[in-house]
Design a protein around this motif. Structure first.
Motif, PDB file in Angstrom:
ATOM      1  N   LEU A 120       0.815  -1.088  -0.146  1.00  0.00           N
ATOM      2  CA  LEU A 120       0.156  -0.028  -0.168  1.00  0.00           C
ATOM      3  C   LEU A 120       1.116   1.191  -0.069  1.00  0.00           C
ATOM      4  CD1 LEU A 120      -2.320  -1.215   2.832  1.00  0.00           C
ATOM      5  CD2 LEU A 120      -2.724  -1.759   0.457  1.00  0.00           C
ATOM      6  N   ILE A 121       0.650   1.960  -1.126  1.00  0.00           N
ATOM      7  CA  ILE A 121       1.501   3.324  -1.028  1.00  0.00           C
ATOM      8  C   ILE A 121       0.426   4.616  -0.940  1.00  0.00           C
ATOM      9  CG2 ILE A 121       2.876   4.725  -2.539  1.00  0.00           C
ATOM     10  CD1 ILE A 121       3.808   2.366  -4.083  1.00  0.00           C
ATOM     11  N   ALA A 122       0.812   5.289   0.305  1.00  0.00           N
ATOM     12  CA  ALA A 122      -0.036   6.450   0.825  1.00  0.00           C
ATOM     13  C   ALA A 122      -1.464   5.949   0.561  1.00  0.00           C
ATOM     14  CB  ALA A 122       0.243   7.505   0.045  1.00  0.00           C
ATOM     15  N   PRO A 123      -2.002   5.185   0.968  1.00  0.00           N
ATOM     16  CA  PRO A 123      -3.348   4.419   0.727  1.00  0.00           C
ATOM     17  C   PRO A 123      -4.483   5.127   1.596  1.00  0.00           C
ATOM     18  CG  PRO A 123      -2.542   2.866   2.616  1.00  0.00           C
ATOM     19  CD  PRO A 123      -1.301   3.927   2.140  1.00  0.00           C
ATOM     20  N   GLY A 124      -5.599   5.182   1.076  1.00  0.00           N
ATOM     21  CA  GLY A 124      -7.039   5.545   1.613  1.00  0.00           C
ATOM     22  C   GLY A 124      -7.273   4.407   2.777  1.00  0.00           C
ATOM     23  N   GLY A 125      -8.097   4.689   3.549  1.00  0.00           N
ATOM     24  CA  GLY A 125      -8.684   3.637   4.532  1.00  0.00           C
ATOM     25  C   GLY A 125      -7.832   3.349   5.533  1.00  0.00           C
ATOM     26  N   ILE A 126      -6.885   4.026   6.029  1.00  0.00           N
ATOM     27  CA  ILE A 126      -6.192   3.963   7.268  1.00  0.00           C
ATOM     28  C   ILE A 126      -6.665   4.591   8.447  1.00  0.00           C
ATOM     29  CG2 ILE A 126      -3.986   3.849   8.136  1.00  0.00           C
ATOM     30  CD1 ILE A 126      -4.104   1.659   6.360  1.00  0.00           C
ATOM     31  N   GLY A 127      -6.998   6.066   8.108  1.00  0.00           N
ATOM     32  CA  GLY A 127      -7.463   6.905   9.158  1.00  0.00           C
ATOM     33  C   GLY A 127      -8.358   7.918   8.352  1.00  0.00           C
ATOM     34  N   PRO A 128      -9.313   8.755   9.035  1.00  0.00           N
ATOM     35  CA  PRO A 128     -10.413   9.622   8.566  1.00  0.00           C
ATOM     36  C   PRO A 128      -9.701  10.936   7.561  1.00  0.00           C
ATOM     37  CG  PRO A 128     -10.027  10.018  10.944  1.00  0.00           C
ATOM     38  CD  PRO A 128      -9.253   8.689  10.492  1.00  0.00           C
ATOM     39  N   GLU A 129      -8.490  11.272   8.164  1.00  0.00           N
ATOM     40  CA  GLU A 129      -7.982  12.554   7.365  1.00  0.00           C
ATOM     41  C   GLU A 129      -7.699  12.281   6.293  1.00  0.00           C
ATOM     42  OE1 GLU A 129      -7.390  12.359  11.903  1.00  0.00           O
ATOM     43  OE2 GLU A 129      -6.606  11.173  10.160  1.00  0.00           O
ATOM     44  N   VAL A 130      -8.033  13.392   5.271  1.00  0.00           N
ATOM     45  CA  VAL A 130      -7.951  13.485   3.858  1.00  0.00           C
ATOM     46  C   VAL A 130      -7.913  14.962   3.538  1.00  0.00           C
ATOM     47  CG1 VAL A 130     -10.125  13.541   3.022  1.00  0.00           C
ATOM     48  CG2 VAL A 130      -8.483  12.410   1.604  1.00  0.00           C
ATOM     49  N   SER A 131      -7.289  15.446   2.557  1.00  0.00           N
ATOM     50  CA  SER A 131      -7.223  16.667   2.062  1.00  0.00           C
ATOM     51  C   SER A 131      -8.569  17.365   1.771  1.00  0.00           C
ATOM     52  CB  SER A 131      -6.084  17.141   0.945  1.00  0.00           C
ATOM     53  OG  SER A 131      -7.012  16.569  -0.388  1.00  0.00           O
ATOM     54  N   PRO A 132      -8.733  18.681   2.300  1.00  0.00           N
ATOM     55  CA  PRO A 132     -10.025  19.536   1.647  1.00  0.00           C
ATOM     56  C   PRO A 132     -10.468  19.387   0.388  1.00  0.00           C
ATOM     57  CG  PRO A 132      -8.572  20.781   3.372  1.00  0.00           C
ATOM     58  CD  PRO A 132      -7.569  19.788   2.943  1.00  0.00           C
ATOM     59  N   ALA A 133      -9.279  19.289  -0.434  1.00  0.00           N
ATOM     60  CA  ALA A 133      -9.681  19.295  -1.862  1.00  0.00           C
ATOM     61  C   ALA A 133     -10.258  18.086  -2.264  1.00  0.00           C
ATOM     62  CB  ALA A 133      -8.544  19.478  -2.624  1.00  0.00           C
ATOM     63  N   ILE A 134     -10.145  16.923  -1.630  1.00  0.00           N
ATOM     64  CA  ILE A 134     -10.761  15.640  -1.968  1.00  0.00           C
ATOM     65  C   ILE A 134     -12.215  15.897  -1.271  1.00  0.00           C
ATOM     66  CG2 ILE A 134     -11.036  13.161  -1.903  1.00  0.00           C
ATOM     67  CD1 ILE A 134      -8.061  13.206  -2.053  1.00  0.00           C
ATOM     68  N   ARG A 135     -12.414  16.269  -0.110  1.00  0.00           N
ATOM     69  CA  ARG A 135     -13.569  16.524   0.458  1.00  0.00           C
ATOM     70  C   ARG A 135     -14.456  17.462  -0.443  1.00  0.00           C
ATOM     71  NH1 ARG A 135     -12.885  17.202   7.100  1.00  0.00           N
ATOM     72  NH2 ARG A 135     -10.949  15.719   7.232  1.00  0.00           N
ATOM     73  N   ALA A 136     -14.025  18.320  -0.841  1.00  0.00           N
ATOM     74  CA  ALA A 136     -14.716  19.225  -1.642  1.00  0.00           C
ATOM     75  C   ALA A 136     -15.419  18.446  -3.020  1.00  0.00           C
ATOM     76  CB  ALA A 136     -13.900  20.224  -2.279  1.00  0.00           C
ATOM     77  N   VAL A 137     -15.093  17.435  -3.558  1.00  0.00           N
ATOM     78  CA  VAL A 137     -16.028  16.628  -4.321  1.00  0.00           C
ATOM     79  C   VAL A 137     -17.126  16.212  -3.888  1.00  0.00           C
ATOM     80  CG1 VAL A 137     -15.514  14.609  -5.949  1.00  0.00           C
ATOM     81  CG2 VAL A 137     -13.641  15.780  -5.481  1.00  0.00           C
ATOM     82  N   THR A 138     -17.331  16.125  -2.728  1.00  0.00           N
ATOM     83  CA  THR A 138     -18.425  15.472  -2.288  1.00  0.00           C
ATOM     84  C   THR A 138     -19.456  16.723  -2.092  1.00  0.00           C
ATOM     85  OG1 THR A 138     -17.976  16.023   0.105  1.00  0.00           O
ATOM     86  CG2 THR A 138     -17.456  13.827  -0.705  1.00  0.00           C
ATOM     87  N   LEU A 139     -19.367  17.975  -2.184  1.00  0.00           N
ATOM     88  CA  LEU A 139     -20.195  19.042  -2.058  1.00  0.00           C
ATOM     89  C   LEU A 139     -21.306  19.007  -3.281  1.00  0.00           C
ATOM     90  CD1 LEU A 139     -17.614  21.847  -1.071  1.00  0.00           C
ATOM     91  CD2 LEU A 139     -19.210  20.479   0.439  1.00  0.00           C
ATOM     92  N   PRO A 140     -22.509  19.783  -2.924  1.00  0.00           N
ATOM     93  CA  PRO A 140     -23.340  19.641  -3.875  1.00  0.00           C
ATOM     94  C   PRO A 140     -23.046  20.495  -5.304  1.00  0.00           C
ATOM     95  CG  PRO A 140     -24.209  19.950  -1.803  1.00  0.00           C
ATOM     96  CD  PRO A 140     -22.920  20.089  -1.642  1.00  0.00           C
ATOM     97  N   PHE A 141     -23.324  20.464  -6.190  1.00  0.00           N
ATOM     98  CA  PHE A 141     -22.791  20.744  -7.524  1.00  0.00           C
ATOM     99  C   PHE A 141     -21.454  21.012  -7.768  1.00  0.00           C
ATOM    100  CE2 PHE A 141     -26.497  23.223  -5.281  1.00  0.00           C
ATOM    101  CZ  PHE A 141     -27.402  22.993  -6.220  1.00  0.00           C
ATOM    102  N   PHE A 142     -20.890  20.029  -7.353  1.00  0.00           N
ATOM    103  CA  PHE A 142     -19.287  19.836  -7.676  1.00  0.00           C
ATOM    104  C   PHE A 142     -19.210  19.828  -9.396  1.00  0.00           C
ATOM    105  CE2 PHE A 142     -16.231  16.785  -9.237  1.00  0.00           C
ATOM    106  CZ  PHE A 142     -15.014  17.395  -8.848  1.00  0.00           C
ATOM    107  N   ARG A 143     -19.982  18.958  -9.790  1.00  0.00           N
ATOM    108  CA  ARG A 143     -19.825  18.702 -11.279  1.00  0.00           C
ATOM    109  C   ARG A 143     -20.040  19.956 -12.067  1.00  0.00           C
ATOM    110  NH1 ARG A 143     -23.705  13.598 -12.231  1.00  0.00           N
ATOM    111  NH2 ARG A 143     -23.458  14.341 -14.543  1.00  0.00           N
TER     112      ARG A 143
END
Length: 326
Positions: A120-143
């Motif tokens: 695993l290289i810098a994998p997701g799924g170890i802890g909850p923290e992730v950059s704000p830029a990735i969280r922004a994808v979950t926001l309404p009207f991202f597309r």
């Protein structure tokens, strides 16, 4: 552009793109969110000197199809099983970066009989923290918002700015060249929709939803390596220590002066770490009865066997290393 010819297969009615190089035991390389197989270009040739390297574009990424489909981590693991089956590959060492690390973990859990090792290289799924830029994808009207940001003139200006910042030598901006490539891929509405589905399947406003913590004990029966860049600002390098705690048998390596893409920052070092790990570990041999007991008793299996008088006679299977110092 990839330095290796892209091959194509149609599975379940959707085209899958991948590259294949070398010969020998199989390494399956899984890229991260918004990336494609070209992220592995700096290490493929070195790995292919000793192994068959298969690097696919995950569905919704790169040159693979981008349908309205299942973009869950489990769905991706199923797709990798099907790709390997079509290619005639029975077992492999699965290597995953970022999102691909989460897929690698899921693949290993769903198909232990087909997984020799996982890295695993810098994998997701170890802890909850992730950059704000990735969280922004979950926001309404991202597309819609990203559709405006990727209009031709604006996309060119922003992409150029990101690449210039990446060349500034500042540690905080080192990954922006790769971010610029991901941003450029969002000009495709189908890619934007696919990435939105992927992120919402595993991240919410509080961070990563999926975790390996509750299943880390299963790595007792499978060699596991973890590689992290010390200057990762996308998924913090502190997660490497979490991996060490929840999977004590894992071999954890921190790559100095590297960001979220250590295989691009220091390809020779990461290729060497990968090769050394595979050379010095024995492939996992799946035993259904041992796996059933692990699932039944979880981390308490050693104590359960000891109480039953079985522990001295039938030890818990462990991933083994051939290195003398292991």
């Amino acid at each position: 552009m990839s330095s290796h010819p892209v091959r194509r297969l149609v599975i379940h009615g959707h085209e899958r793109a991948y590259v294949q190089a070398g010969s020998g035991p199989v390494l399956l390389l899984l890229h991260g969110l918004g990336c494609d197989h070209t992220t592995w270009d700096p290490v493929i040739d070195r790995l292919a000197e000793e192994f068959t390297v298969i690097a696919p574009d995950l569905l919704g990424h790169g040159q693979s199809a981008k349908p309205r489909a299942d973009y869950s981590i489990g769905g991706y693991a199923n797709a990798m099983r099907d790709l390997l089956t079509v290619l005639g590959v029975e077992t492999c060492t699965v290597v995953g970066h970022s999102l691909g690390g989460g897929v690698a973990m899921q693949f290993a859990y769903q198909y232990p009989e087909r997984t020799e090792r996982m890295v695993l290289i810098a994998p997701g799924g170890i802890g909850p923290e992730v950059s704000p830029a990735i969280r922004a994808v979950t926001l309404p009207f991202f597309r819609q918002w990203m559709g405006l940001l990727t209009l031709p003139g604006l996309r060119h200006v922003n992409g150029t700015a990101l690449r210039l910042l990446a060349r500034s030598g500042l540690r905080a901006t080192r990954d922006l060249g790769e971010v610029a490539d991901i941003y450029d891929s969002f000009r495709d509405p189908a890619a934007r929709a696919a990435i939105g589905h992927v992120v919402r399947a595993c991240i919410d406003w509080r961070g990563q939803v999926i975790t390996m913590a509750d299943r880390a004990y299963l790595t007792a029966a499978m060699p596991m390596g973890v590689i992290w860049g010390s200057e990762d600002h996308v998924i913090p390098a502190s997660h490497a220590e979490i991996a060490r705690q929840i999977a004590p048998g894992a071999e954890v390596e921190l790559v100095a002066d590297a960001g979220h893409f250590p295989h691009r920052d220091h390809p020779e070092q990461v290729a060497r770490l990968l090769l050394d790990f595979v050379r010095t570990t024995q492939p996992s041999t799946h035993d259904r009865e041992d796996w059933r007991e692990l699932l039944t008793y979880g981390p308490n299996l050693p104590a359960t066997r000891e109480r039953a008088g079985e522990w001295p006679l039938r030890p818990l299977p462990r991933a083994t290393r051939s290195r003398a110092s292991a």
